[in-house]
Motif scaffolding. Structure first.
Motif, PDB file in Angstrom:
ATOM      1  N   LEU A 154       0.738  -1.155   0.113  1.00  0.00           N
ATOM      2  CA  LEU A 154      -0.024  -0.161  -0.061  1.00  0.00           C
ATOM      3  C   LEU A 154       0.871   1.098   0.130  1.00  0.00           C
ATOM      4  O   LEU A 154       0.658   2.297  -0.802  1.00  0.00           O
ATOM      5  CB  LEU A 154      -0.854  -0.144   1.278  1.00  0.00           C
ATOM      6  N   ARG A 155       1.995   1.344   0.719  1.00  0.00           N
ATOM      7  CA  ARG A 155       2.718   2.404   0.818  1.00  0.00           C
ATOM      8  C   ARG A 155       3.432   2.534  -0.708  1.00  0.00           C
ATOM      9  O   ARG A 155       3.693   3.798  -1.093  1.00  0.00           O
ATOM     10  CB  ARG A 155       4.004   1.943   1.940  1.00  0.00           C
ATOM     11  N   MET A 156       3.891   1.526  -1.178  1.00  0.00           N
ATOM     12  CA  MET A 156       4.255   1.959  -2.800  1.00  0.00           C
ATOM     13  C   MET A 156       3.186   2.251  -3.585  1.00  0.00           C
ATOM     14  O   MET A 156       3.834   3.006  -4.588  1.00  0.00           O
ATOM     15  CB  MET A 156       4.923   0.205  -3.052  1.00  0.00           C
ATOM     16  N   LEU A 157       1.987   1.782  -3.380  1.00  0.00           N
ATOM     17  CA  LEU A 157       0.965   2.342  -4.306  1.00  0.00           C
ATOM     18  C   LEU A 157       0.675   3.715  -4.129  1.00  0.00           C
ATOM     19  O   LEU A 157       0.664   4.531  -4.903  1.00  0.00           O
ATOM     20  CB  LEU A 157      -0.154   1.519  -4.040  1.00  0.00           C
ATOM     21  N   TRP A 158       0.889   4.223  -2.820  1.00  0.00           N
ATOM     22  CA  TRP A 158       0.693   5.357  -2.247  1.00  0.00           C
ATOM     23  C   TRP A 158       1.687   6.408  -3.010  1.00  0.00           C
ATOM     24  O   TRP A 158       1.536   7.684  -3.464  1.00  0.00           O
ATOM     25  CB  TRP A 158       0.597   5.529  -1.065  1.00  0.00           C
ATOM     26  N   LYS A 159       3.218   6.089  -3.158  1.00  0.00           N
ATOM     27  CA  LYS A 159       4.213   6.767  -3.519  1.00  0.00           C
ATOM     28  C   LYS A 159       4.315   7.034  -5.007  1.00  0.00           C
ATOM     29  O   LYS A 159       4.470   7.806  -5.338  1.00  0.00           O
ATOM     30  CB  LYS A 159       5.513   6.213  -3.015  1.00  0.00           C
ATOM     31  N   ARG A 160       3.523   5.982  -5.773  1.00  0.00           N
ATOM     32  CA  ARG A 160       3.543   5.927  -7.087  1.00  0.00           C
ATOM     33  C   ARG A 160       2.130   6.789  -7.636  1.00  0.00           C
ATOM     34  O   ARG A 160       2.230   7.114  -8.792  1.00  0.00           O
ATOM     35  CB  ARG A 160       3.309   4.519  -7.817  1.00  0.00           C
ATOM     36  N   SER A 161       1.322   7.252  -6.802  1.00  0.00           N
ATOM     37  CA  SER A 161       0.132   7.926  -7.059  1.00  0.00           C
ATOM     38  C   SER A 161       0.612   9.338  -7.509  1.00  0.00           C
ATOM     39  O   SER A 161       1.543   9.882  -6.935  1.00  0.00           O
ATOM     40  CB  SER A 161      -0.935   7.883  -6.000  1.00  0.00           C
TER      41      SER A 161
END
Length: 330
Positions: free
Chosen positions: A322-329
């Motif tokens: 989830l943190r990786m998805l958040w950083k890629r948004s």
């Protein structure tokens, strides 16, 4: 390209040795280190039975499965140009689990050839279907497209529906064993499972680990790789076949264990640089150590009972994903 120092190799190797030599002594029944001499001198000793036939095979199995999952995750992330790619997220482990569960659930599908069975064969077939589909989606919509991840999520949903159908049709007496296997578990007795796993692991490793240099060029630009004489199509096929062998073999023995192929390659890349010539080996050593450590937690946190190791990896890996998805948004 950041060059890792020699100390990186020593660190990963030392971590692997600690996992293999120390973790077998931890569990619901602790084995004091000072009893090691008596353990190997008396085969009838209770600690010898636990260590030689339960803990050591279990830790080694966790290490081998973690090596395969992490190495496949590292290769898939480079090949698909997507840091979120890994066997569990892409649905490869889910498809392998569907194939393996068909053999485990229906006696007519379970065929044995010595230490091998149709469980490994159907698990391998399922993983190859998923990895081939992911590769096709990447070729059509772009390597770095989020479509590849969405396709993996869809595959996981379809596999979940198929698993519900299998559970509905299976003999109720098999449901408990099947459910615990689907949570991801490494509760083995003896060395038979490792012997059945080794040929697939060795074949997949021989295909995957020599591909570090071609993957480096493909990470920059596939056309540049072709200009330097890299057979890009052959490399992609080799990665797919190796992933099918390694993931299929791991799932057949331990069930679907998620996020090892996501967390470990990302950590190795951050610490030791993107060079895949070393990164594949470093990811394998770190992945084996990570899964062995998670399995130690699984058998000690709620002692004297145990929890499936898939729960531990999901609790750790879910927030990271989830943190990786958040950083890629955007």
């Amino acid at each position: 390209m950041k060059e890792p120092s020699r100390w990186h190799a020593w660190a990963y190797g030392g971590m692997a040795l600690v996992a293999l030599l120390i973790l077998p002594f931890f569990g619901a029944e602790s084995i004091p280190l000072h009893t090691l001499g008596s353990v190997f001198s008396s085969a009838e000793d209770m600690h010898a039975e636990i260590l030689l036939h339960h803990r050591m095979p279990r830790v080694l199995l966790a290490f081998i499965c973690g090596m395969g999952l992490a190495a496949c995750g590292a290769a898939l992330q480079v090949m698909l140009e997507n840091p979120l790619a890994e066997p569990f997220v892409l649905g490869i482990a889910g498809c392998a689990a569907v194939g393996a569960s068909m053999a485990l659930s229906f006696p007519a599908w379970l065929i044995w050839w010595g230490p091998f069975s149709s469980v490994q064969l159907l698990s391998f077939a399922g993983s190859m279907v998923a990895v081939g589909f992911s590769l096709k989606m990447a070729a059509r919509f772009g390597q770095a497209s989020e479509t590849v991840i969405l396709a993996g999520v869809t595959i996981n949903i379809l596999c979940g529906a198929l698993m519900l159908l299998i559970r509905y049709a299976v003999d109720p007496s098999r449901l408990v064993v099947m459910d615990r296997w689907l949570m991801g578990g490494l509760d083995v007795v003896g060395w038979e499972n490792i012997l059945a796993l080794l040929p697939f692991f060795l074949a997949g490793s021989l295909l995957l680990f020599p591909l570090g240099a071609p993957l480096n060029l493909m990470a920059v630009d596939p056309e540049l790789a072709r200009a330097h004489g890299v057979a890009v199509g052959r490399v992609r096929f080799s990665v797919c076949l190796a992933t099918g062998l390694l993931v299929g073999a791991a799932v057949a023995v331990s069930g679907p264990i998620g996020f090892v192929g996501l967390i470990v390659p990302q950590a190795v890349r951050s610490l030791s640089g993107p060079d895949m010539r070393r990164g594949l080996f470093f990811s394998a050593l770190a992945g084996g150590s990570f899964l062995a450590f998670c399995d130690m937690l699984a058998r000690t946190l709620v002692a004297p009972t145990e929890m499936p190791v898939g729960i531990v990896t999901a609790v750790i890996g879910g927030p990271v994903f989830l943190r990786m998805l958040w950083k890629r948004s955007p």
